[in-house]
Enzyme design. Structure first.
Site, PDB file in Angstrom:
ATOM      1  N   SER A   1       0.817  -1.209   0.000  1.00 46.38           N
ATOM      2  CA  SER A   1       0.000   0.000   0.000  1.00 46.38           C
ATOM      3  C   SER A   1       0.857   1.269   0.000  1.00 46.38           C
ATOM      4  O   SER A   1       1.615   1.511  -0.925  1.00 46.38           O
ATOM      5  CB  SER A   1      -0.972  -0.022   1.181  1.00 46.38           C
TER       6      SER A   1
ATOM      7  N   ASP B   1      -1.316   1.822  -4.141  1.00 45.88           N
ATOM      8  CA  ASP B   1      -2.163   0.695  -4.574  1.00 45.88           C
ATOM      9  C   ASP B   1      -3.617   1.116  -4.755  1.00 45.88           C
ATOM     10  O   ASP B   1      -4.498   0.277  -4.947  1.00 45.88           O
ATOM     11  CB  ASP B   1      -2.054  -0.488  -3.609  1.00 45.88           C
TER      12      ASP B   1
ATOM     13  N   ASP C   1      -6.028   2.230  -2.908  1.00 43.65           N
ATOM     14  CA  ASP C   1      -7.144   1.871  -2.027  1.00 43.65           C
ATOM     15  C   ASP C   1      -7.480   2.994  -1.047  1.00 43.65           C
ATOM     16  O   ASP C   1      -8.452   2.882  -0.299  1.00 43.65           O
ATOM     17  CB  ASP C   1      -6.892   0.551  -1.286  1.00 43.65           C
TER      18      ASP C   1
ATOM     19  N   SER D   1      -7.701   6.977   8.480  1.00 45.65           N
ATOM     20  CA  SER D   1      -6.473   7.033   7.679  1.00 45.65           C
ATOM     21  C   SER D   1      -6.806   6.998   6.184  1.00 45.65           C
ATOM     22  O   SER D   1      -6.272   6.203   5.431  1.00 45.65           O
ATOM     23  CB  SER D   1      -5.532   5.892   8.068  1.00 45.65           C
TER      24      SER D   1
ATOM     25  N   LYS E   1     -11.714  -0.791   1.450  1.00 48.35           N
ATOM     26  CA  LYS E   1     -11.552   0.610   1.076  1.00 48.35           C
ATOM     27  C   LYS E   1     -11.128   0.711  -0.381  1.00 48.35           C
ATOM     28  O   LYS E   1     -10.439  -0.158  -0.902  1.00 48.35           O
ATOM     29  CB  LYS E   1     -10.571   1.310   2.003  1.00 48.35           C
TER      30      LYS E   1
END
EC number: 2.7.1.106
Length: 622
Positions: free
Chosen positions: A175, A334, A336, A436, A448
């Site tokens: 991520s 990534d 997300d 976050s 997410k």
């Protein structure tokens, strides 16, 4: 002659019994050198052995990775506690063993594998290679594998697991972590991340399957096996089609004069956000050219985390000023998660926090639901969710509007798991988030999703523009209606696990054994919840309603002045995070007073509970 000597030395190293004085280490060295077929990581261990660096060998070889809030995540490199070819093969062998036990139709339904654009030259390790090895392990066992032919956003993997009815899936990604890291994120057949007991059972199976099987290193199977399928085009088409479910003003979008800048932070997001904008009827967002294409070194940012704010959004903001674009959208590597910024009338940029964006999303998704609901739709069947360390703004909106709000433990795996329960009981989930900058709009993906979040923010801004309202102005309207929620989130770095443990143990035995603090400086504490131990002083039986989470530290304090503050460890990084929020009623509109009170409380929290100087904690630098 020298070459032969070196060759003999390497040969002896490879086959000799090892006498480091530590039998456990000797065994681990032997296993690594027998099992690892990656020349670069094998050489890293051989060099450490040759140089007598036993402590580092022990650190690398005598422990294993465990599942955190986002699966397995660690630095890339040699060793059983690092992400590399061998540990990914071992993890996939454990996955195979567990899935074979759980699903009699495993070899009919198959498994999904996706990957981002990370890579490390020194260990010859890349997300794409790790994805191929993951696929190879399963193909060698006659399991159909849906392996994406190119990098994809993380949400494509859970989406594909659901749509293709696979038993599970893995996304190779770290991520927004630093460039040295990578990870192995596991999704169950439901499309949600795995939770207990699956994580513990998979780890047990991994420990039982540490020696690579015949065929596990054969990544040629990815090119030759008839069981390998590429789901890219089908999944991308279906994902974009499902996006239409959360698009409410396509015609308005097509006419908007607003311009948007998008940065993908050197990751996977560019192509997919461009497609999403097209689905919503927008002109393409303006890409940041230096950050548009994949770059595993993340060369234009000090860290690839858009949550860090203006300091990492510099290129995006300057481009937006040049292009006269009012809104900047940033997906993490990534794709997300999403950060957003808006140019204000005074020429300054407002970078929204995750909690502020969630307030806007909550208002927007409920407003769109009200305007588009069917005649027999009941608000009592509507839900929104957030993690317990996130803002309580959705709770305030829910209380006023009549829908349900629920909290989960930190990590989207808990949100995804709860959404499945709600959907199975005929409920409708409009929105969920973690502070976050992780957002879920609708339930096409049970994780997410920065791609859908980006285009929803664009539509929201486009709609508000028709009324000459900015995102910032609408945020104020939300707070005026439902109550101001002023929050602050930050962290300290701590690389010493014993120090972290002692900080939290001190709080559990503050004034006397098994007594939590009653004050933080001058601020009186009403309630304490410790999900690590399962304690909650606000409950009649003193037991936490949230599940016990013994693998991480998390204590929440509710103060007499209305503030809620949480201290917790990160599941993916060496951080102690703090979250604090003042929740006010709508008639309390003196934000300066609320902010001052919050600042004083945070200062007291840091000084009295974390004691950074005494504990050698490193302040977050931005």
């Amino acid at each position: 002659m020298a070459e032969n000597t070196e060759g003999d030395l390497n040969s002896n190293l490879l086959h000799a019994p090892y006498h480091t004085g530590d039998p456990q280490l000797d065994t681990a060295i032997g296993q690594w050198l027998r099992w690892d077929k990656n020349p670069k990581t094998k050489e890293q261990i051989e060099n450490l052995l040759r140089n007598g660096m036993n402590k580092e060998l022990r650190d690398r070889l005598c422990c294993r990775m465990t599942f955190g809030t986002a699966g397995l995540r660690s630095a890339m490199g040699a060793g059983f506690c690092y992400i590399n070819d061998l540990t990914v093969i071992q993890s996939t062998q454990g996955m195979y063993k567990y899935l074979e036990r759980c699903f009699s139709d495993f070899k009919q339904r198959g498994f999904v594998v996706g990957y981002d654009t990370r890579g490390q030259v020194t260990s010859s390790c890349s997300s794409q290679r790790l994805a191929k090895l993951t696929a190879a392990v399963l193909l060698a066992k006659d399991v159909p594998v849906y392996l994406f032919s190119r990098y994809v956003p993380t949400p494509f993997v859970p989406y594909a697991v659901q749509k293709l009815k696979a038993v599970a899936g893995v996304m190779i990604t770290a991520s927004h972590n630093r460039k040295e890291d990578n990870g192995y994120k596991v999704y169950w057949e439901t499309g949600a991340q795995i939770t207990s007991p699956h994580d513990k059972e998979i780890l047990k199976c991994i420990e039982e399957c540490v020696e690579p099987w015949n065929g596990s290193w054969n990544d040629n199977l990815v090119d030759t096996s008839p069981l390998k399928r590429d789901p890219l085009q089908d999944i991308c088409r279906r994902y974009m089609e499902d996006l239409k479910k959360i698009c409410f003003y396509r015609e308005l979008n097509s006419k908007t004069t607003l311009k948007f800048v998008h940065t993908s932070f050197h990751g996977v997001g560019h192509d997919y956000v461009q497609l999403a904008f097209k689905v919503f009827g927008f002109k393409p967002p303006i890409p940041v050219p230096e950050q548009k294409d994949p770059d595993p070194d993340f060369s234009t940012v000090k860290c690839p985390n858009p949550e860090e704010g203006e300091s990492v959004l510099e290129l995006s903001l300057r481009l937006a000023e040049k292009e006269n674009a009012r809104v900047v959208l940033a997906t993490d590597p990534d794709a997300d998660r999403l950060a957003a910024a808006e140019l204000q009338e005074n020429g300054c940029w407002k970078v929204f926090t995750g909690n502020e964006l969630a307030a806007l999303f909550g208002w927007w998704m409920f407003d769109c639901w009200k305007k588009n609901k069917s005649r027999n739709a009941d608000v009592k069947n509507v839900y929104m969710l957030a993690t317990t360390v996130s803002s309580k703004i959705l709770k305030a909106i829910a209380l006023k509007e009549g829908f349900h709000f629920e909290e989960t433990l930190p990590g989207f795996k808990w949100i995804g798991s709860r959404i499945i329960d709600l959907l199975e009981n005929g409920k409708e989930v409009l929105f969920a988030f973690e502070e976050s900058i992780g957002f879920l709009c609708g339930t096409s993906v049970l994780d997410k999703d920065g791609v859908s979040a980006a285009v929803v923010v664009a539509e929201m801004a486009s709609y508000l523009e028709t009324m000459n309202i900015t995102l910032k102005q609408q945020l104020v309207k939300v707070y005026e209606k439902y109550g101001y929620h002023i929050s602050k989130t930050s962290y300290f770095l701590c690389y010493e696990p014993p120090t972290i443990k002692s900080i939290f143990e001190r709080l559990r035995n503050f004034d006397s054994p098994k007594e939590y603090p009653k004050f933080c400086g001058t601020f009186a504490i009403l309630h304490v919840r410790d999900v690590t131990t399962g304690y909650d002083s606000s409950q009649p039986n003193k037991k936490s309603v949230l599940p016990v989470s013994k693998n991480s530290q998390m204590i929440t304090f509710t103060f007499q002045n209305g503030c809620v503050a949480t201290l917790r460890t990160s599941g993916t990084e060496p951080k102690i995070k703090y979250y604090a929020e003042m929740c006010a009623s709508p008639d309390q509109s003196d934000t300066a007073l609320l902010e001052e009170e919050l600042k004083k409380l945070i200062d007291a929290l840091i000084e009295n509970f974390l004691q950074p100087s005494k504990n050698g904690l490193i302040w977050r630098s931005v």
